[in-house]
Write a protein that holds these residues in place. Structure first.
Motif, mmCIF file in Angstrom:
data_model
loop_
_atom_site.group_PDB
_atom_site.id
_atom_site.type_symbol
_atom_site.label_atom_id
_atom_site.label_comp_id
_atom_site.label_asym_id
_atom_site.label_seq_id
_atom_site.Cartn_x
_atom_site.Cartn_y
_atom_site.Cartn_z
ATOM 1 N N ARG A 201 48.046 6.626 57.349
ATOM 2 C CA ARG A 201 47.412 7.108 56.150
ATOM 3 C C ARG A 201 47.837 6.613 55.058
ATOM 4 O O ARG A 201 47.957 4.579 55.399
ATOM 5 C CB ARG A 201 48.923 8.200 55.610
ATOM 6 N N VAL A 202 47.146 6.987 53.884
ATOM 7 C CA VAL A 202 46.600 6.295 52.412
ATOM 8 C C VAL A 202 48.456 5.486 52.361
ATOM 9 O O VAL A 202 47.843 3.982 51.727
ATOM 10 C CB VAL A 202 46.107 6.582 51.774
ATOM 11 N N ARG A 203 49.101 5.787 52.095
ATOM 12 C CA ARG A 203 50.076 4.738 51.335
ATOM 13 C C ARG A 203 50.524 4.143 52.955
ATOM 14 O O ARG A 203 51.137 2.681 51.867
ATOM 15 C CB ARG A 203 51.527 6.384 51.769
ATOM 16 N N GLN A 204 50.026 4.033 54.102
ATOM 17 C CA GLN A 204 50.500 2.904 55.231
ATOM 18 C C GLN A 204 49.658 1.133 54.463
ATOM 19 O O GLN A 204 49.367 0.643 55.059
ATOM 20 C CB GLN A 204 50.312 3.559 56.277
ATOM 21 N N LEU A 205 48.906 1.888 54.335
ATOM 22 C CA LEU A 205 47.328 0.580 53.146
ATOM 23 C C LEU A 205 47.747 0.372 51.903
ATOM 24 O O LEU A 205 46.608 -1.149 51.755
ATOM 25 C CB LEU A 205 46.177 0.864 54.400
ATOM 26 N N VAL A 308 49.891 5.337 41.589
ATOM 27 C CA VAL A 308 50.793 4.752 42.476
ATOM 28 C C VAL A 308 50.656 3.737 43.408
ATOM 29 O O VAL A 308 50.906 2.861 44.353
ATOM 30 C CB VAL A 308 51.447 5.630 43.463
ATOM 31 N N GLY A 309 49.346 3.521 43.596
ATOM 32 C CA GLY A 309 48.292 2.897 44.550
ATOM 33 C C GLY A 309 46.532 2.793 44.531
ATOM 34 O O GLY A 309 45.965 2.916 43.526
ATOM 35 N N ALA A 310 46.051 1.841 45.102
ATOM 36 C CA ALA A 310 45.150 1.189 45.671
ATOM 37 C C ALA A 310 44.898 1.196 46.668
ATOM 38 O O ALA A 310 45.367 -0.272 47.391
ATOM 39 C CB ALA A 310 44.667 0.319 44.066
ATOM 40 N N ILE A 311 43.787 1.565 47.137
ATOM 41 C CA ILE A 311 43.206 1.111 48.650
ATOM 42 C C ILE A 311 41.816 0.351 48.886
ATOM 43 O O ILE A 311 41.275 1.702 48.553
ATOM 44 C CB ILE A 311 43.572 2.476 49.673
ATOM 45 N N HIS A 312 41.531 -0.731 49.347
ATOM 46 C CA HIS A 312 39.524 -0.624 49.659
ATOM 47 C C HIS A 312 39.789 -0.748 50.436
ATOM 48 O O HIS A 312 40.227 -0.875 51.332
ATOM 49 C CB HIS A 312 40.719 -2.420 49.217
ATOM 50 N N LEU A 313 38.489 -0.840 50.914
ATOM 51 C CA LEU A 313 37.300 -0.349 52.257
ATOM 52 C C LEU A 313 38.096 -1.790 53.000
ATOM 53 O O LEU A 313 37.984 -1.030 54.774
ATOM 54 C CB LEU A 313 36.139 -0.532 52.182
#
Length: 322
Positions: A201-205, A308-313
């Motif tokens: 899940r996105v929240r894990q990364l 609440v967060g940001a996810i990078h490739l």
């Protein structure tokens, strides 16, 4: 000569698959009240489903136990020959037993059958012959239809073990549905390998808290650039007075707007409004798909419009998500 051998090999292989496919079709047609009763029996167990069998049936039993365990039904395999030498202690009154035997007369199963009857442990059987000792001892017997073994000698368990394996899958999938087992729960039980990566899940990364590059509306680019450099995600999010994301400034925006007055301008002058975002419970593979489609490398993760967060490739690729 070689061509003739190859043709014969292919014909034999296709006949094996056709024979086993016919057996599975026959098996599907026999399912009825006993199958539902077996599902009821296994679902009622407050402990584990103990799956057991000897020889080839034992190998199938171990796979069925693994499938049950990975789809929300706690299960374990107990070797019947070891059961009489102490492993009966693995089978408790809270468990249910699923015993496999094509003949229904496997002597090594005797200790487990007696133990189950002695302590009132529910027992389901998957058996190729009834009447038989195993079928008669079970609370519910799933009797396989008569099959033709794919082995030309008619001796090696082939079609019969395929039928058992498929019937075990059917039990596991039905129990999965009854328990409402979700893809999120599946991911928790499969953290490793390619399958686990697909279910991350996105929240894990995602980066969150102090690692999140955010500035308020009205911030000068000189100050925004400092935040962008410190957080090292190649962007900065712009939020309004309610904390909602209203735009994003990226490295690319800086390159496209290089000018002597760049550092004195406000972030609103450079930011991309309506930035693409994603929810924290979305699959990371969805984030990768979105970033690839938009030719970007970062997504802000939002709840009710607030980051609440940001996810990078790069985080996704490092985790094996592709």
């Amino acid at each position: 000569m070689a061509g003739a051998i190859a043709a014969a090999d292919l014909a034999a292989a296709r006949e094996v698959l056709a024979t086993e496919a016919r057996a599975l079709q026959d098996l599907a047609g026999t399912l009825g009240r006993d199958f539902v009763a077996a599902c009821d029996l296994l679902q009622r167990a407050t402990g584990r489903v103990v799956v057991t069998g000897m020889g080839k049936s034992g190998h199938v039993a171990a796979k069925i136990a693994a499938t049950l365990a990975s789809t929300g039904t706690p299960a374990q395999f107990v070797h019947p020959a070891e059961a009489a030498h102490g492993d009966l202690g693995m089978i408790t009154a809270q468990d249910a037993v699923l015993a496999l035997s094509n003949s229904g007369e496997t002597p090594e199963l005797h200790a487990i059958l007696v133990h189950a009857r002695r302590f009132g442990i529910p027992l389901a059987a998957m058996v190729g012959r009834a009447p038989s000792t195993l079928a008669g001892s079970a609370d519910v017997a799933l009797v396989l239809p008569a099959v033709v073994e794919a082995c030309p000698l008619g001796l090696a368990p082939t079609t019969s073990t395929t039928a058992m394996l498929a019937l075990g899958d059917a039990l596991a999938v039905v129990l999965l549905g009854r328990r409402g087992f979700s893809s999120h729960a599946f991911a928790e039980l499969h953290p490793g390998g390619k399958l686990g990566a697909r279910l991350v899940r996105v929240r894990q990364l995602m980066h969150e808290g102090a690692d999140l590059p955010l500035v308020p509306v009205g911030t000068r680019m000189a100050d925004a650039l400092l935040v962008m450099t410190e957080k090292r995600l190649g962007c900065v999010g712009v939020v309004d007075e309610d904390g909602r994301l209203v735009g994003i400034v990226t490295d690319g925006d800086l390159r496209r707007n290089m000018a002597p007055d760049l550092l004195g301008r406000s972030v609103e002058a450079l930011m991309t409004s309506r930035a693409r975002t994603i929810a924290p419970d979305a699959l990371a593979v969805e984030a990768v798909r979105t970033m690839n489609a938009a030719a970007i490398t970062v997504l802000f993760v939002v709840v009710d419009g607030r980051p609440v967060g940001a996810i990078h490739l790069h985080d996704c690729l490092k985790a094996g998500v592709a």
